[in-house]
Design an enzyme around this catalytic site. Structure first.
Site, PDB file in Angstrom:
ATOM      1  N   LYS A 200       1.656  -2.950 -10.158  1.00 23.27           N
ATOM      2  CA  LYS A 200       2.736  -3.931 -10.034  1.00 23.27           C
ATOM      3  C   LYS A 200       2.888  -4.319  -8.575  1.00 23.27           C
ATOM      4  O   LYS A 200       3.339  -3.521  -7.757  1.00 23.27           O
ATOM      5  CB  LYS A 200       4.079  -3.368 -10.534  1.00 23.27           C
ATOM      6  CG  LYS A 200       5.130  -4.481 -10.651  1.00 23.27           C
ATOM      7  CD  LYS A 200       6.551  -3.969 -10.764  1.00 23.27           C
ATOM      8  CE  LYS A 200       7.166  -3.617  -9.449  1.00 23.27           C
ATOM      9  NZ  LYS A 200       7.300  -4.755  -8.506  1.00 23.27           N
ATOM     10  N   THR A 255      11.521   4.207   1.952  1.00 20.64           N
ATOM     11  CA  THR A 255      11.790   5.638   1.810  1.00 20.64           C
ATOM     12  C   THR A 255      12.844   5.876   0.725  1.00 20.64           C
ATOM     13  O   THR A 255      12.738   6.810  -0.067  1.00 20.64           O
ATOM     14  CB  THR A 255      12.246   6.210   3.166  1.00 20.64           C
ATOM     15  OG1 THR A 255      11.105   6.210   4.029  1.00 20.64           O
ATOM     16  CG2 THR A 255      12.764   7.637   3.047  1.00 20.64           C
ATOM     17  N   GLU A 275       3.684   6.383   0.266  1.00 18.02           N
ATOM     18  CA  GLU A 275       3.522   5.856   1.634  1.00 18.02           C
ATOM     19  C   GLU A 275       4.807   5.128   1.964  1.00 18.02           C
ATOM     20  O   GLU A 275       5.067   4.056   1.428  1.00 18.02           O
ATOM     21  CB  GLU A 275       2.351   4.865   1.698  1.00 18.02           C
ATOM     22  CG  GLU A 275       1.006   5.431   1.348  1.00 18.02           C
ATOM     23  CD  GLU A 275       0.531   6.465   2.339  1.00 18.02           C
ATOM     24  OE1 GLU A 275       1.025   6.480   3.494  1.00 18.02           O
ATOM     25  OE2 GLU A 275      -0.317   7.275   1.972  1.00 18.02           O
ATOM     26  N   CYS A 309       4.402  -0.658   8.240  1.00 11.45           N
ATOM     27  CA  CYS A 309       5.032   0.672   8.136  1.00 11.45           C
ATOM     28  C   CYS A 309       4.833   1.505   9.385  1.00 11.45           C
ATOM     29  O   CYS A 309       5.662   2.332   9.708  1.00 11.45           O
ATOM     30  CB  CYS A 309       4.579   1.401   6.883  1.00 11.45           C
ATOM     31  SG  CYS A 309       2.846   1.201   6.552  1.00 11.45           S
ATOM     32  N   GLU A 406      14.407   2.212   9.969  1.00 12.33           N
ATOM     33  CA  GLU A 406      13.294   1.254   9.908  1.00 12.33           C
ATOM     34  C   GLU A 406      13.874  -0.155   9.740  1.00 12.33           C
ATOM     35  O   GLU A 406      14.659  -0.401   8.829  1.00 12.33           O
ATOM     36  CB  GLU A 406      12.382   1.576   8.722  1.00 12.33           C
ATOM     37  CG  GLU A 406      11.231   0.607   8.623  1.00 12.33           C
ATOM     38  CD  GLU A 406      10.248   0.960   7.519  1.00 12.33           C
ATOM     39  OE1 GLU A 406      10.659   1.061   6.353  1.00 12.33           O
ATOM     40  OE2 GLU A 406       9.058   1.141   7.847  1.00 12.33           O
TER      41      GLU A 406
HETATM   42  P1  NAI Z   1      11.212  -1.518  -2.011  1.00 15.14           P
HETATM   43  O1  NAI Z   1      10.812  -0.117  -1.692  1.00 15.14           O
HETATM   44  O2  NAI Z   1      12.435  -1.737  -2.822  1.00 15.14           O
HETATM   45  O3  NAI Z   1       9.994  -2.258  -2.767  1.00 15.14           O
HETATM   46  C1  NAI Z   1       8.644  -1.865  -2.725  1.00 15.14           C
HETATM   47  C2  NAI Z   1       8.057  -1.904  -4.129  1.00 15.14           C
HETATM   48  O4  NAI Z   1       8.776  -0.988  -4.945  1.00 15.14           O
HETATM   49  C3  NAI Z   1       8.168  -3.262  -4.830  1.00 15.14           C
HETATM   50  O5  NAI Z   1       7.031  -3.453  -5.656  1.00 15.14           O
HETATM   51  C4  NAI Z   1       9.393  -3.089  -5.702  1.00 15.14           C
HETATM   52  O6  NAI Z   1       9.402  -3.922  -6.836  1.00 15.14           O
HETATM   53  C5  NAI Z   1       9.255  -1.640  -6.114  1.00 15.14           C
HETATM   54  N1  NAI Z   1      10.509  -0.990  -6.522  1.00 15.14           N
HETATM   55  C6  NAI Z   1      11.760  -1.247  -6.075  1.00 15.14           C
HETATM   56  N2  NAI Z   1      12.648  -0.469  -6.714  1.00 15.14           N
HETATM   57  C7  NAI Z   1      11.951   0.320  -7.567  1.00 15.14           C
HETATM   58  C8  NAI Z   1      12.311   1.340  -8.492  1.00 15.14           C
HETATM   59  N3  NAI Z   1      13.561   1.708  -8.660  1.00 15.14           N
HETATM   60  N4  NAI Z   1      11.331   1.940  -9.192  1.00 15.14           N
HETATM   61  C9  NAI Z   1      10.041   1.584  -9.024  1.00 15.14           C
HETATM   62  N5  NAI Z   1       9.641   0.612  -8.168  1.00 15.14           N
HETATM   63  C10 NAI Z   1      10.588  -0.008  -7.445  1.00 15.14           C
HETATM   64  O7  NAI Z   1      11.306  -2.303  -0.628  1.00 15.14           O
HETATM   65  P2  NAI Z   1      12.148  -3.666  -0.341  1.00 15.14           P
HETATM   66  O8  NAI Z   1      13.482  -3.574  -0.983  1.00 15.14           O
HETATM   67  O9  NAI Z   1      11.289  -4.805  -0.695  1.00 15.14           O
HETATM   68  O10 NAI Z   1      12.288  -3.615   1.247  1.00 15.14           O
HETATM   69  C11 NAI Z   1      13.372  -2.921   1.847  1.00 15.14           C
HETATM   70  C12 NAI Z   1      12.927  -2.125   3.038  1.00 15.14           C
HETATM   71  O11 NAI Z   1      11.969  -1.151   2.635  1.00 15.14           O
HETATM   72  C13 NAI Z   1      12.215  -2.888   4.127  1.00 15.14           C
HETATM   73  O12 NAI Z   1      13.111  -3.494   4.996  1.00 15.14           O
HETATM   74  C14 NAI Z   1      11.437  -1.798   4.805  1.00 15.14           C
HETATM   75  O13 NAI Z   1      12.257  -1.106   5.711  1.00 15.14           O
HETATM   76  C15 NAI Z   1      11.075  -0.874   3.688  1.00 15.14           C
HETATM   77  N6  NAI Z   1       9.703  -1.127   3.223  1.00 15.14           N
HETATM   78  C16 NAI Z   1       8.710  -0.341   3.730  1.00 15.14           C
HETATM   79  C17 NAI Z   1       7.401  -0.575   3.375  1.00 15.14           C
HETATM   80  C18 NAI Z   1       6.307   0.269   3.898  1.00 15.14           C
HETATM   81  O14 NAI Z   1       5.133  -0.110   3.837  1.00 15.14           O
HETATM   82  N7  NAI Z   1       6.571   1.423   4.425  1.00 15.14           N
HETATM   83  C19 NAI Z   1       7.025  -1.683   2.493  1.00 15.14           C
HETATM   84  C20 NAI Z   1       8.162  -2.424   1.966  1.00 15.14           C
HETATM   85  C21 NAI Z   1       9.429  -2.141   2.350  1.00 15.14           C
END
Ligand code: NAI
Ligand code: MG
Length: 502
Positions: A200, A255, A275, A309, A406
């Site tokens: 996904k 996180t 990650e 990240c 972050e």
């Molecule tokens: P997120 O962690 O909510 O989304 C990342 C992925 O997880 C997306 O595919 C999303 O649909 C999925 N997801 C969200 N909630 C979920 C759940 N309950 N169960 C399973 N999958 C779920 O990140 P978001 O909200 O897009 O971004 C928020 C912050 O997260 C950013 O500002 C950043 O700080 C951090 N982030 C860090 C990343 C990294 O590579 N370390 C990548 C993306 C976001």
């Protein structure tokens, strides 16, 4: 429209056609809409305009995809393929991606906001390389023979060995910062090891994964080996994580969400790699070569708009060179050409969404409220796009939110230090532990300080360099396990021990 909006008429015909097409998921080799018929919007973040809609999957769609992945895992046309045949399928997939590189780069640039060159390098070219690199691993997965003693059975002889078996059905959930790149990081070890997967992509950036579904069919990957669903995290993502027939979860994202996923995985004894976020330090010692350290520190944060990240978001500079480095990095920030991704002059595009723009601005404003100084940028750019100026902040202390959390945007905090042992402690004093870089010519300091830095990857005189052959993963709240390299093979296989009495 504003001059910061992409001119979509500059898109190639292939990308334009794909954007205009009806988008469907890939489940069991068929192109499918969501059972509910629901869709979600996809935007061009340079203009805020909707450029299409993709299916919004729910639990029943996830179930269909997991059933298809399980059936494929157990079917002869995948399980009985020899390693060299899996290798060839992966090489075919890599060739197809390479042939369509320009289209994929355009789709990624428009949907994620990042520059065309950036999308080409990190989403497309590196993905082609990774598919090929992991294709090579398909023929190199092996166990060991083990000489055993079993002293309590003195009259017997044994032959013992280990094998590495594919772990099964993988649920892969990816973020929006390097959309296709992250998807390929997940898919490649799945294919190399003979697992199957439900992928996904992030709801913000689903286009390249859906276009990649065409290539999966074209390459002749057996039906159901790779299933691609689109949907929100709280519905589709959560249903994947909770599905009882998943063997492993592979997640990249925040996180906060990763922690919740880790809990569910542990409760169900699922394998899990996470990650997650970072707040990576960049430490410039007194003797550093500033000709490379200053642009290096700027690139560490502004590369990929800080949506990275392991972005070097905290810059620690020895007090004797602090003013010079601060000024140098701020100058670079002020002169970066901000614009839409499809414009070849652009050095920094919009952030991925209005939501992300607001989030980044709230961090900048919290720093201001706590008395910090904005040395460069500091503002959102007015208009429909989700732009934030490249921002450099000084007069902060380590405990401020802006130094601890972050931000995932083009925001750098710069702090002086006078003692190297003290700066290492400060560098380690966040909940994260992803990357860290040290800038110095002093080899003794390198070897003395690197082991003390709590991070999954450390760099000297560079930052953000990742390689397919080098493991990538974090410590502390930055994650569990590692991707890339042989580590990815290990995380997609289960070791089995066999003892034969002879
Ligand atoms: P997120 O962690 O909510 O989304 C990342 C992925 O997880 C997306 O595919 C999303 O649909 C999925 N997801 C969200 N909630 C979920 C759940 N309950 N169960 C399973 N999958 C779920 O990140 P978001 O909200 O897009 O971004 C928020 C912050 O997260 C950013 O500002 C950043 O700080 C951090 N982030 C860090 C990343 C990294 O590579 N370390 C990548 C993306 C976001
Ligand atoms: Mg979220």
């Amino acid at each position: 429209m504003s001059n910061l909006s992409n001119d979509l008429s500059t898109l190639g015909q292939a990308a334009a056609n794909f954007i205009a097409s009806k988008h469907r998921m890939l489940i069991g080799g068929e192109r499918e809409f969501a059972d509910s018929g629901e869709t979600l919007p996809v935007y061009d973040p340079s203009s805020g305009e909707e450029i299409g809609r993709v299916p919004s999957a729910g639990a029943s769609d996830v179930d269909r995809a997991v059933i298809a992945a399980r059936a494929a895992f157990e079917r002869d046309d995948w399980a009985n393929l020899t390693p060299v045949k899996r290798e060839r399928l992966m090489l075919k997939l890599a060739d197809l991606l390479e042939i369509n590189a320009q289209e994929f780069s355009e789709l990624e640039s428009v949907n994620s906001g990042r520059g065309l060159v950036n999308a080409r390098l990190f989403d497309v070219d590196l993905s082609v390389d990774y598919l090929r690199y992991m294709a090579g691993w398909a023929t190199k997965i092996h166990g060991k023979t083990v000489g055993i003693s079993a002293p309590y059975m003195p009259d017997s002889n044994f032959f013992a060995y280990t094998t590495r078996e594919p772990i099964g059905v993988v649920a892969a959930i990816t973020p929006w910062n390097v959309p296709l790149g992250q998807a390929i990081w997940k898919l490649s070890p799945v294919l190399a090891t003979g697992c199957t997967v439900v992928l996904k992509p992030a709801e913000q950036t689903p286009l390249t994964a859906l276009r990649f579904a065409d290539l999966i069919e074209e390459a002749g990957i057996p039906k159901g080996v790779i299933n691609i669903i689109t949907g929100y995290g709280y519905s589709a993502g959560a249903a994947m994580v909770e599905h009882p027939d998943i063997d492993k979860i592979s997640f990249t994202g925040s996180t906060e969400i990763g922690k919740g996923i880790g809990v569910v995985a542990a409760q169900n004894f699922k394998k899990c790699t996470l990650e997650l976020g970072g707040k990576s330090p960049v430490i410039v010692l007194e003797d550093a070569d500033l000709q490379s350290a200053i642009p290096g520190a700027a690139w560490a944060i502004f590369g990929n708009h800080g949506q990275n990240c392991c972005a070097g978001s905290r810059l620690f500079v020895h007090h004797t060179i602090y003013e010079k480095v601060l000024e140098g990095v701020a100058d670079i920030a002020k002169n970066l050409k901000v614009g839409p991704g499809l414009d070849p002059e652009t050095e920094m595009g919009p952030l991925v969404s209005k939501k992300q723009q607001k989030r980044v601005m709230s961090y900048i404003n919290s720093a201001l409220a706590q008395g910090a100084t904005i040395v460069a940028g500091g503002e959102a750019i007015e208009g429909p796009g989700s732009y934030v100026q490249p921002t450099v902040i000084s007069d902060v202390d380590d405990s401020m939110t802006v130094c601890q959390e972050e931000i995932f945007g083009p925001v750098l905090v710069v702090m002086p230090f006078s003692d190297v042992d003290e700066v290492v402690k400060r560098a380690n004093a966040t909940k994260y532990g992803l990357g860290a870089s040290l800038w110095t010519k002093n080899i003794s300091q390198v070897h003395r300080l690197l082991p003390k830095l709590k991070a999954g990857i450390t760099w000297v005189n560079t930052h953000n360099v990742l390689d397919l052959a080098v493991p990538f993963g974090g410590v502390k709240d930055s994650g569990v396990g590692a991707e890339l390299s042989e580590e990815a093979i290990n995380h997609h296989t289960q070791i089995k021990s066999t003892i034969i009495q002879i």
